[in-house]
Design a protein around this motif. Structure first.
Motif, short mmCIF file in Angstrom:
data_model
loop_
_atom_site.label_atom_id
_atom_site.label_comp_id
_atom_site.label_asym_id
_atom_site.label_seq_id
_atom_site.Cartn_x
_atom_site.Cartn_y
_atom_site.Cartn_z
N ILE A 80 0.91 -1.18 0.01
CA ILE A 80 0.10 -0.11 -0.08
C ILE A 80 0.84 1.12 0.00
O ILE A 80 0.55 2.23 -0.51
CB ILE A 80 -0.95 -0.04 1.30
CG1 ILE A 80 -1.99 -1.33 1.11
CG2 ILE A 80 -1.67 1.34 1.39
CD1 ILE A 80 -2.79 -1.19 2.34
N ALA A 122 1.78 5.29 -2.46
CA ALA A 122 1.56 6.54 -1.91
C ALA A 122 2.79 7.49 -2.76
O ALA A 122 3.58 8.02 -2.03
CB ALA A 122 1.64 6.73 -0.49
N VAL A 135 -3.14 7.07 2.56
CA VAL A 135 -2.45 5.95 3.18
C VAL A 135 -1.97 6.10 4.63
O VAL A 135 -2.19 5.24 5.35
CB VAL A 135 -1.07 5.72 2.22
CG1 VAL A 135 -0.12 4.83 2.96
CG2 VAL A 135 -1.53 5.06 0.83
#
Length: 233
Positions: free
Chosen positions: A123, A127, A136
């Motif tokens: 994840i 960003a 995030v």
């Protein structure tokens, strides 16, 4: 005489809460959960585009601040509705505190697998802009719940009663602000590290200190939990 005793008790409770907000906020600041995430994120951004470091880092920090504030507000609201939870918070704080003390002294060693670590890294890799970094950062605050839950439960329980809305909001902002302050310092270190050597050195020291406050966290959790129990009684 009764009023004087009540006023003294209120003052002691206020002092306990203020101490807890500052002490646990400082100890939370050195939790490795989100701290190491922003180091990973900014290291990646530095390879892609150094000009984005400041915006991405501060956006991530703002998202984490908002996420932690939402978590704390939800917990505070929960405490207000279910007063019996205070006794659970006390028991939980003492148990976790004792575990952290024993763990830091080498008497207990548990290293559970963290299935979210790999997912969080994936994840974080997305960003790459201020807007995505903000989202995030907020998401990562929820991913770090297992690390920060004991202190957040204790502080929000203390704040859930006996204070005006303005005082609660101010103390909560101080608590979360102290917790995420190292993220700001890391961001500035990455952005200005080449120009200001001392700032880069400070970030290196923070990285080495991250996660080493288990003994202090354990002592504070046990102490505050016991004092809180005495006030409840």
């Amino acid at each position: 005489m009764g009023k004087g005793a009540l006023a003294e008790s209120v003052n002691e409770f206020t002092s306990l809460t203020t101490f807890s907000v500052i002490a646990l906020g400082i100890l939370n600041a050195f939790r490795p959960s989100v701290f190491l995430m922003i180091v990973f994120l900014l290291s990646m951004i530095a390879l892609l585009d150094e000009n984005k470091i400041l915006k991405v880092g501060l956006s991530f920090t703002a998202g984490a601040f908002l996420g932690y504030t939402i978590i704390a507000s939800a917990l505070m609201n929960l405490h207000g509705k279910f007063l019996f939870l205070r006794y659970f918070v006390v028991a939980f704080g003492i148990i976790v505190g004792i575990y952290k003390i024993l763990s830091s002294l080498g008497y207990v060693k548990i290293s559970p697998n963290n299935p979210l670590r790999e997912k969080s890294n994936r994840i974080l890799e997305k960003a790459t802009s201020p807007s995505s970094a903000f989202l995030v950062g907020g998401l990562m605050s929820f991913f770090s719940l297992s690390c920060i839950l004991p202190s957040y439960l204790l502080v929000t329980s203390l704040l859930s009663d006996g204070f005006s809305l303005g005082v609660r909001a101010a103390l909560l902002a101080i608590f979360v602000g102290i917790s995420v302050f190292p993220l700001v310092l890391v961001t500035l270190g990455f952005h200005y590290g080449n120009k200001y050597t001392k700032l880069g050195v400070a970030v290196d020291k923070l990285s080495k200190m991250s996660g080493r406050g288990d003994l202090a966290m354990g002592v504070i959790l046990v102490t505050v939990s016991i004092l809180y129990l005495l006030f409840l009684g």
